[in-house]
Write an enzyme that holds these catalytic residues in place. Structure first.
Site: not given
Length: 296
Positions: A139, A209
Site C-alpha cells: 500500500h 490505487e
C-alpha cells in the site's frame, strides 16, 4: 529472548499447505467480481468486531440484490492483526450457506519469511494457518511511511503465494499530471517487479490505487481509470496470465463508481467509504447486481 530460528511445527506446515487458492473464475468462465474493505488502523478491537457482526447479520439472509454472490462475487474484510482471529470466528459462526459465511478474511501485511528470528513481524505461514485467504501488500502508505520498495513487496508476494494465499498488490502512480500513458508505464514497472518469480498459474489481485486519489473526496475519473486498467491488462506480463489476475480499483471508491466503470475493473477495494456496515453491504449489492460483466 532467544534469537534461534524457530522451526515450523508439523501442524502449522500442514495447515498452511492445505490452504486452497481462491478460484477467480465463476461458472461461466469469467473472472469473479471482488469487493473488499480494509479497516487500516481506524478501528478499535471492539469496533472491528461490531462492524463484522453487523455485516454478517446483514448478509445472513440472502436477498435478490445479492443472489449472484454465490457464483460471481468474492467478498473480503481486512482488519488489523490483533482482531484477525476474532473476525474469522465471527464469520465462521454465520449460517451455513449464507452469503456471510463466504466472506474471506485478509491481512494488512506480512513478512517474507515463514519462521525465524524476526521479532514483531507476522509470518505468512501463520496467517494461512489461522484461515487468512488474502494479504494486502505494498500500500502507498507503507511505501511512504516505511520506505517499502517494490522489490521488498515482491519478496512478500512470494511468501504469500508460497503459503497458498492470494496477494492483493497495491499499485498506482504518484501524480495525476502524468496522464494515462504515464500512469500505465509507472504501474507496469511496479507490477513487473512485484510479480518477479511468481508463477503464471498463481492467483493474483492487482489493486489499482492512484496515490493522489487515496484519501481524497472523489475517486479518479472513470475514463482515466478505464484507460490505465486497459493499458495494464494489455501488458504481456498481465495478459499472459489470463484470468488468474483480477484488477480492482481503490482510492476514494464509493457508491455509483462500479456502474460508472462499466465492468472495466473486476471489483472495488474500499477504505473509509466502506467502514459503515450498511454502506459496505450496499456496495456489495452494487457489484453483485450489475454494472458490468467483471471480465471475460
Amino acid at each position: 529472548m532467544s534469537d534461534n530460528p524457530t522451526s515450523p511445527g508439523t501442524e502449522a506446515t500442514a495447515a498452511a499447505a492445505s490452504t486452497a487458492p481462491v478460484d477467480s473464475s465463476n461458472k461461466r468462465g469469467r473472472r469473479r467480481r471482488l469487493i473488499g474493505v480494509s479497516t487500516k488502523m481506524y478501528f478499535s478491537a471492539s469496533r472491528t468486531e461490531a462492524f463484522t457482526r453487523s455485516v454478517v447479520e446483514l448478509l445472513s439472509s440472502p436477498t435478490d440484490t445479492l443472489t449472484l454472490c454465490d457464483d460471481d462475487v468474492d467478498i473480503f474484510i481486512i482488519p488489523d492483526f490483533v482482531t484477525l482471529t476474532s473476525v474469522i470466528s465471527i464469520i465462521r459462526s454465520a449460517p451455513e450457506g449464507s452469503v456471510a459465511r463466504r466472506i474471506k478474511v485478509g491481512a494488512q501485511d506480512c513478512y517474507s519469511e515463514d519462521f525465524g528470528a524476526y521479532t514483531g513481524e507476522v509470518s505468512p505461514a501463520v496467517l494461512a494457518e489461522v484461515g487468512v485467504e488474502f494479504v494486502e501488500l505494498g500500500h502507498a502508505e507503507r511505501k511512504r511511511l516505511f520506505a517499502e520498495s517494490d522489490g521488498r513487496v515482491g519478496e512478500k508476494v512470494r511468501g504469500v503465494v508460497r503459503n497458498g494465499m492470494v496477494p492483493v498488490i497495491c499499485v498506482g502512480e504518484m501524480r495525476k499530471d502524468v496522464g494515462v500513458e504515464g500512469a500505465v508505464g509507472e504501474v507496469v514497472r511496479q507490477v513487473e517487479v512485484v510479480l518477479k518469480g511468481v508463477g503464471e498459474g498463481e492467483e493474483v489481485v492487482l489493486a489499482y490505487e492512484p496515490v493522489w486519489a487515496i484519501g481524497g473526496r472523489e475517486p479518479a475519473g472513470e475514463e482515466y481509470v478505464k484507460g490505465v486498467v486497459r493499458g495494464l491488462r494489455e501488458w504481456e506480463g498481465v495478459k499472459g496470465r489470463g484470468g488468474r489476475v483480477r484488477v480492482i480499483y481503490g482510492g476514494a471508491a464509493g457508491r455509483g463508481l462500479w456502474e460508472r466503470l462499466g465492468g472495466e475493473v473486476d471489483g472495488l477495494f474500499l477504505g473509509r467509504f466502506g467502514h459503515d456496515a450498511g454502506e459496505f453491504v450496499k456496495l456489495i449489492g452494487e457489484v453483485a447486481g450489475g454494472g458490468g460483466e467483471g471480465g471475460e
